[in-house]
Design a protein around this motif. Sequence first.
Motif, PDB file in Angstrom:
ATOM      1  N   MET A   1       0.829  -1.170   0.000  1.00 30.32           N
ATOM      2  CA  MET A   1       0.000   0.000   0.000  1.00 30.32           C
ATOM      3  C   MET A   1       0.884   1.247   0.000  1.00 30.32           C
ATOM      4  N   ASN A   2       1.112   1.804  -1.147  1.00 32.02           N
ATOM      5  CA  ASN A   2       1.896   3.031  -1.265  1.00 32.02           C
ATOM      6  C   ASN A   2       0.990   4.239  -1.089  1.00 32.02           C
ATOM      7  N   ALA A   3       1.523   5.266  -0.471  1.00 31.30           N
ATOM      8  CA  ALA A   3       0.749   6.499  -0.264  1.00 31.30           C
ATOM      9  C   ALA A   3       0.408   7.125  -1.616  1.00 31.30           C
ATOM     10  N   ASN A   4      -0.849   7.505  -1.785  1.00 31.47           N
ATOM     11  CA  ASN A   4      -1.260   8.159  -3.025  1.00 31.47           C
ATOM     12  C   ASN A   4      -2.076   9.418  -2.746  1.00 31.47           C
ATOM     13  N   VAL A   5      -2.099   9.869  -1.482  1.00 26.33           N
ATOM     14  CA  VAL A   5      -2.833  11.063  -1.098  1.00 26.33           C
ATOM     15  C   VAL A   5      -1.821  12.090  -0.584  1.00 26.33           C
ATOM     16  N   GLY A   6      -1.786  13.252  -1.220  1.00 22.13           N
ATOM     17  CA  GLY A   6      -0.838  14.299  -0.860  1.00 22.13           C
ATOM     18  C   GLY A   6      -1.198  15.013   0.436  1.00 22.13           C
ATOM     19  N   THR A   7      -0.309  15.875   0.888  1.00 27.05           N
ATOM     20  CA  THR A   7      -0.459  16.550   2.171  1.00 27.05           C
ATOM     21  C   THR A   7      -1.713  17.425   2.228  1.00 27.05           C
ATOM     22  N   LEU A   8      -1.909  18.282   1.244  1.00 27.47           N
ATOM     23  CA  LEU A   8      -3.090  19.152   1.240  1.00 27.47           C
ATOM     24  C   LEU A   8      -4.370  18.320   1.158  1.00 27.47           C
ATOM     25  N   ASP A   9      -4.356  17.295   0.334  1.00 30.88           N
ATOM     26  CA  ASP A   9      -5.495  16.396   0.192  1.00 30.88           C
ATOM     27  C   ASP A   9      -5.805  15.714   1.523  1.00 30.88           C
ATOM     28  N   ARG A  10      -4.775  15.301   2.243  1.00 34.45           N
ATOM     29  CA  ARG A  10      -4.959  14.652   3.546  1.00 34.45           C
ATOM     30  C   ARG A  10      -5.587  15.605   4.553  1.00 34.45           C
ATOM     31  N   ILE A  11      -5.108  16.844   4.583  1.00 36.25           N
ATOM     32  CA  ILE A  11      -5.641  17.835   5.523  1.00 36.25           C
ATOM     33  C   ILE A  11      -7.116  18.096   5.236  1.00 36.25           C
ATOM     34  N   VAL A  12      -7.462  18.253   3.976  1.00 38.65           N
ATOM     35  CA  VAL A  12      -8.853  18.509   3.599  1.00 38.65           C
ATOM     36  C   VAL A  12      -9.729  17.315   3.978  1.00 38.65           C
ATOM     37  N   MET A  45      -4.485   7.614   6.894  1.00 40.53           N
ATOM     38  CA  MET A  45      -3.624   6.571   6.315  1.00 40.53           C
ATOM     39  C   MET A  45      -2.779   7.088   5.160  1.00 40.53           C
ATOM     40  N   GLY A  46      -3.284   8.080   4.435  1.00 34.06           N
ATOM     41  CA  GLY A  46      -2.559   8.586   3.275  1.00 34.06           C
ATOM     42  C   GLY A  46      -2.734   7.728   2.038  1.00 34.06           C
ATOM     43  N   TRP A  47      -3.728   6.858   2.063  1.00 31.62           N
ATOM     44  CA  TRP A  47      -3.983   5.956   0.941  1.00 31.62           C
ATOM     45  C   TRP A  47      -5.472   5.896   0.670  1.00 31.62           C
ATOM     46  N   CYS A  48      -5.856   5.991  -0.593  1.00 33.12           N
ATOM     47  CA  CYS A  48      -7.255   5.936  -0.991  1.00 33.12           C
ATOM     48  C   CYS A  48      -7.418   4.855  -2.049  1.00 33.12           C
ATOM     49  N   GLY A  49      -8.285   3.898  -1.785  1.00 32.66           N
ATOM     50  CA  GLY A  49      -8.520   2.804  -2.718  1.00 32.66           C
ATOM     51  C   GLY A  49      -9.108   3.274  -4.039  1.00 32.66           C
ATOM     52  N   LEU A  50      -9.993   4.248  -3.991  1.00 34.20           N
ATOM     53  CA  LEU A  50     -10.594   4.771  -5.219  1.00 34.20           C
ATOM     54  C   LEU A  50      -9.546   5.452  -6.086  1.00 34.20           C
ATOM     55  N   TYR A  51      -8.602   6.155  -5.461  1.00 35.90           N
ATOM     56  CA  TYR A  51      -7.511   6.772  -6.215  1.00 35.90           C
ATOM     57  C   TYR A  51      -6.693   5.693  -6.933  1.00 35.90           C
ATOM     58  N   THR A  52      -6.481   4.571  -6.282  1.00 31.68           N
ATOM     59  CA  THR A  52      -5.723   3.480  -6.896  1.00 31.68           C
ATOM     60  C   THR A  52      -6.448   2.953  -8.122  1.00 31.68           C
ATOM     61  N   VAL A  53      -7.745   2.734  -8.005  1.00 28.10           N
ATOM     62  CA  VAL A  53      -8.540   2.217  -9.118  1.00 28.10           C
ATOM     63  C   VAL A  53      -8.551   3.193 -10.288  1.00 28.10           C
ATOM     64  N   LEU A  54      -8.674   4.486  -9.988  1.00 23.98           N
ATOM     65  CA  LEU A  54      -8.750   5.504 -11.042  1.00 23.98           C
ATOM     66  C   LEU A  54      -7.379   5.963 -11.535  1.00 23.98           C
ATOM     67  N   CYS A  59       0.002  12.564  -4.215  1.00 18.15           N
ATOM     68  CA  CYS A  59       1.229  12.515  -3.426  1.00 18.15           C
ATOM     69  C   CYS A  59       2.417  12.505  -4.393  1.00 18.15           C
ATOM     70  N   PRO A  60       3.414  13.350  -4.166  1.00 16.44           N
ATOM     71  CA  PRO A  60       4.580  13.353  -5.067  1.00 16.44           C
ATOM     72  C   PRO A  60       5.335  12.027  -4.962  1.00 16.44           C
ATOM     73  N   LEU A  61       5.883  11.611  -6.083  1.00 18.57           N
ATOM     74  CA  LEU A  61       6.670  10.376  -6.109  1.00 18.57           C
ATOM     75  C   LEU A  61       7.974  10.571  -5.362  1.00 18.57           C
ATOM     76  N   ARG A  62       8.351   9.557  -4.618  1.00 19.46           N
ATOM     77  CA  ARG A  62       9.623   9.609  -3.883  1.00 19.46           C
ATOM     78  C   ARG A  62      10.730   9.109  -4.784  1.00 19.46           C
TER      79      ARG A  62
END
Length: 65
Positions: A1-12, A45-54, A59-62
């Motif tokens: 499970m890699n993070a796919n939700v950025g900082t601003l998105d997480r705060i919102v 968590m910083g991870w969204c399943g719907l984001y993965t599907v779409l 979140c910026p790539l490391r």
Amino acid sequence: MNANVGTLDRIVRIIIGLALISQVFVGLHTLWGWIGILPLATGLMGWCGLYTVLGIRTCPLRKES
């Protein structure tokens, strides 16, 4: 499970989740406020399943060295 939700998105997501959950206790007093658990959990968590599907990633790539 890699993070796919950025900082601003997480705060919102956390703010929206807490606002929805607060409606169960203060305000509307409806059970629909419990739907706020979803954005709160994905924000924490910083991870969204719907984001993965779409294929969305806010979140910026490391860079691995």
